[in-house]
Design an enzyme around this catalytic site. Sequence first.
Site, PDB file in Angstrom:
ATOM      1  N   LEU A   1       0.817  -1.229   0.000  1.00 11.67           N
ATOM      2  CA  LEU A   1       0.000   0.000   0.000  1.00 11.67           C
ATOM      3  C   LEU A   1       0.843   1.268   0.000  1.00 11.67           C
ATOM      4  O   LEU A   1       0.399   2.324  -0.425  1.00 11.67           O
ATOM      5  CB  LEU A   1      -0.916   0.034   1.224  1.00 11.67           C
TER       6      LEU A   1
ATOM      7  N   ASP B   1       2.368  15.418  11.171  1.00  7.50           N
ATOM      8  CA  ASP B   1       2.378  15.082   9.747  1.00  7.50           C
ATOM      9  C   ASP B   1       0.945  14.930   9.236  1.00  7.50           C
ATOM     10  O   ASP B   1       0.635  14.020   8.467  1.00  7.50           O
ATOM     11  CB  ASP B   1       3.196  13.808   9.519  1.00  7.50           C
TER      12      ASP B   1
END
Length: 333
Positions: free
Chosen positions: A28, A167
């Site tokens: 992924l 983040d």
Amino acid sequence: FDMFVLAFIERFFRPIYKKDDIVLGKKLGEGSFGSVYRVSLARKPSSKPADLVLKKATEYGAVEIWMNERVRRACANSCADFLYGFRETSSKKGAEYWLLWRFEGEATLADLMQSRDFPYNVESLILREVQDLPKGLDRENRIILTIMRQLLFALDGLHSTGIVHRDIKPQNIIFSEGSRAFKIIDLGAAADLRVGINYIPKEFLLDPRYAAPEQYIMSTQTPSAPSAPVATALSPVLWQAFPGLRSDNSLIQFNRQLKRCDYDLVSWRQSVEPRAGPELRKGFELLDLDGGIGWELLTSMVRFKARQRISAKTALAHPYFDREGLLALSFIQ
Ligand code: ADP
Ligand code: MG
């Protein structure tokens, strides 16, 4: 005391996972600090979910396990459902940390925003009833507002625990199909202010496209959890207003312009508005609706000094989010 009892019970009843249980599926993601796979279990006991995500991380994985364990106990709904993390030493590359989560869904917010149909492609995912409004600004606003509320809610949960993510960006927001809500992922760069883990910056971990301007975050001496970089979480609002910002290049350009204006959004607007093209002008028009509450929210979140930025909790109480009430009223009339 409750925490001890819980930890004790968990110690015996929480399922554990081993390398041999895990069957790798599709990759992924691949970053410099690890790779992420969709995985299943070789033998599936009913107590464990069938569909999982595995991150094989470098030494930073230890911090990520810590953060996920804290989130599991303190604000489980804010983030993807963490199952287990362990050190795996049999790899040729040396020790790795393996982390397992429930597979929450196929799409991140970044994926959903790629669609030309955004934000309508999100509408059926998060709003229970189909809106009777014609396609247009009001309807889009209601979708954006719902995304924003879910994001800020999740972020407030993290901050109340003392965790600053550092983040936050659309790539790290997953749509949970089970919860019909957006959840935060990727705590690899997070800092825990209560105990001081990771609050010394690892600049290279932060994404320059989205990171807040400050390099240092407040120490554990800070009495309350800080208003961490909320600015970037606002991208759905910014991007609905300014679709041009959805590309990396224009985002970088925007950051550069903002820096040139000392991170003052008002002077940024003054500098670009006179020679703004139709798209940018439409964006300002949108944020100016309803006496400019959208613009007001935006400017109170995008501020250089962390202390001057409003917190996720305060943002949730902003009149911008009363819009839904306004819309319902106008609908009845
Ligand atoms: P990286 O350090 O590579 O950025 P992330 O934790 O952000 O690692 O995960 C990478 C990608 O894997 C995400 O962008 C998302 O597409 C997918 N992913 C991560 N966690 C989950 C999850 N719990 N459910 C579904 N997909 C996930
Ligand atoms: Mg990520």
